[in-house]
Enzyme design. Structure first.
Site, mmCIF file in Angstrom:
data_model
loop_
_atom_site.group_PDB
_atom_site.id
_atom_site.type_symbol
_atom_site.label_atom_id
_atom_site.label_comp_id
_atom_site.label_asym_id
_atom_site.label_seq_id
_atom_site.Cartn_x
_atom_site.Cartn_y
_atom_site.Cartn_z
ATOM 1 N N HIS A 160 9.637 -7.014 -1.420
ATOM 2 C CA HIS A 160 8.811 -6.438 -0.360
ATOM 3 C C HIS A 160 8.333 -7.502 0.624
ATOM 4 O O HIS A 160 7.870 -7.182 1.709
ATOM 5 C CB HIS A 160 7.627 -5.647 -0.945
ATOM 6 N N ASP A 187 11.317 -5.359 -7.820
ATOM 7 C CA ASP A 187 10.772 -6.036 -6.639
ATOM 8 C C ASP A 187 11.096 -7.534 -6.703
ATOM 9 O O ASP A 187 10.220 -8.379 -6.889
ATOM 10 C CB ASP A 187 9.264 -5.804 -6.572
ATOM 11 N N GLY A 246 -1.627 -11.782 -0.054
ATOM 12 C CA GLY A 246 -1.144 -13.105 0.271
ATOM 13 C C GLY A 246 -0.449 -13.803 -0.873
ATOM 14 O O GLY A 246 0.241 -14.794 -0.678
ATOM 15 N N SER A 281 1.702 -12.214 -3.004
ATOM 16 C CA SER A 281 2.951 -11.545 -3.344
ATOM 17 C C SER A 281 4.135 -12.503 -3.363
ATOM 18 O O SER A 281 4.237 -13.410 -2.536
ATOM 19 C CB SER A 281 3.253 -10.420 -2.349
ATOM 20 N N GLY A 282 5.030 -12.288 -4.310
ATOM 21 C CA GLY A 282 6.211 -13.127 -4.442
ATOM 22 C C GLY A 282 5.984 -14.390 -5.242
ATOM 23 O O GLY A 282 6.939 -15.064 -5.622
#
Length: 434
Positions: free
Chosen positions: A236, A281, A376, A378-379
């Site tokens: 995402h 994801d 902030g 994410s990932g």
């Protein structure tokens, strides 16, 4: 059972203090855990079996083997495509008995009028338009896809993958052509300190990656270095493109001594990523310039990957999540990288909070009172210390609020996608555990 409103989470932040749970009128929603920025960057893709392929008027024939992931998008995606496109792609399998599966994770073309597609993606005799694209369509060993657009309304377009059905050989995350020098994976750079809810030491987690826009130091998502060529992050985070990454970075406000800014050569999203449920994801970023892990300073090192066997060993254990996400829900991002500790749990336990059907096999949950990831983050990586070195067990994905005691943070489960991760990133060289 709670009514569920699913929204893509675009960034998770580290919550260092328990925030007051907000009333949701009996509903919960997936909260964005990163702010995706509008970015116009385009990059050229290397035509390999695993990679991203441009739409061409004379498409080259690409041969796919089991485990290869070929990504193809409408021209200029994720920006709107132009008028009068007439181009396509051709794929075939390396094995006569294999089949190709076509899946589109995002698909928005001009709607049909009077039952006729004006802009369309054709697959065989079938034409797809509007918001209904191919979803796990299995075809023969050869497929030709074609995209056409007229002079009228232009939309965002699509991103799709072609993968080969069949058995993929399990590749454990062992070292292949490993450097012979001092490079090791999963080794933190730290002194004696208490971990949890605070600023990290400088380059404490040398695998931490910041996803940034070209020329900017503002971090919109995190990631983790897994070998000398590839970064693991959340799908995402990549839907509006990724231009550059920062490695060896600690402070957003300055260029650190060990910092390196590297262009992203190509992006490969997991073929079964679903932007509604956030299943699978995962995304892999290939760096334009491979790192020399023997010569670079220890401020830049890959994290170790887990094995696919016995994934339950990573449940009900203390783990570390790190990132530049906000420290309160809706707050500001910190200047320095921060970390906190959370305890993982089983999916059945997590489902008691979110209700049936929300927590999928590709996910793992973690929570501790007053601690969470947030916008902030994410990932970014969720890692566990295994015998003195860190293995990555999760990728920051989504959650309902931040540090809400009722709802754990949800991460993409790395062991669930380890075959795809190792096969897609096999061009890279990694390091042995210490």
């Amino acid at each position: 059972m709670k009514a569920m409103v699913l929204k893509p989470i675009l960034g998770l932040v580290l919550i260092l203090a328990l925030v007051e749970a907000q009333e949701r009128n009996g509903n919960w929603s997936i909260q964005p855990r990163d702010e995706l920025l509008e970015r116009d960057g385009n990059w050229t893709m290397d035509p390999r079996a695993s990679g991203t392929f441009a739409c061409s008027r004379r498409p080259r024939l690409v041969t796919l083997s089991p485990g290869d992931v070929a990504t193809f998008t409408s021209p200029r995606y994720p920006s709107s495509y132009t008028s009068l496109n007439n181009c396509g792609w051709r794929f075939r399998t390396s094995q006569f008995s294999s089949r190709i599966t076509i899946t589109c994770s995002s698909f928005i073309l001009q709607p049909s009028r009077r039952g006729r597609c004006r802009d369309y993606l054709s697959l065989g005799r079938r034409r797809y338009c509007g918001s209904t694209g191919p979803t796990r369509v299995s075809v023969t060993r050869y497929v030709k896809l074609w995209f056409r657009s007229d002079r009228r309304l232009n939309n965002r377009g699509f991103t799709c993958t072609a993968t080969v059905a069949g058995t993929v050989v399990t590749l454990p995350p062992v070292v292949t052509n490993a450097p012979s020098g001092r490079c090791v994976c999963g080794q933190a750079n730290r002194g004696t300190r208490i971990v949890g809810g605070q600023t990290t030491e400088v380059n404490e987690y040398p695998w931490q990656v910041a996803l940034v826009s070209r020329g900017s130091s503002g971090v919109f998502c995190g990631g983790s270095l897994i070998n000398d060529r590839w970064v693991l992050t959340a799908a995402h985070c990549t839907q509006s493109g990724v231009q550059q990454v920062l490695l060896g970075n600690h402070l957003q406000s300055q260029t650190d001594s060990a910092e390196r800014r590297i262009n992203v050569r190509r992006v490969v999203d997991h073929p079964n990523y679903n932007d509604n449920t956030l299943a699978n994801d995962f995304s892999l970023l290939e760096l334009s310039t491979p790192l020399n892990l023997d010569s670079v300073d220890p401020e830049i090192r890959p994290v170790c990957l887990p094995t696919a066997s016995n994934p339950s060993q990573y449940e009900n254990v203390m783990s570390v999540v790190s990132g530049w996400g906000t420290t309160t829900q809706g707050g500001n991002q910190p200047n320095a990288l921060r970390d906190t500790t959370v305890r993982t749990m089983s999916n059945s336990q997590c489902s008691q909070s979110y209700g049936g059907g929300a927590i999928l096999a590709s996910m793992i949950c973690a929570a501790s009172p007053g601690r969470d990831s947030c916008q902030g983050d994410s990932g970014g990586p969720l890692v566990r210390n295994v015998g003195g070195y860190f293995r990555q067990t999760g990728v920051v994905s989504w959650g309902s609020g931040c540090a809400d005691s009722r709802f754990p943070g949800v991460y993409s489960r790395v062991t669930n996608a380890i075959n795809w991760i190792t096969t897609t990133s096999r061009s890279g060289t990694t390091c042995a555990p210490p």
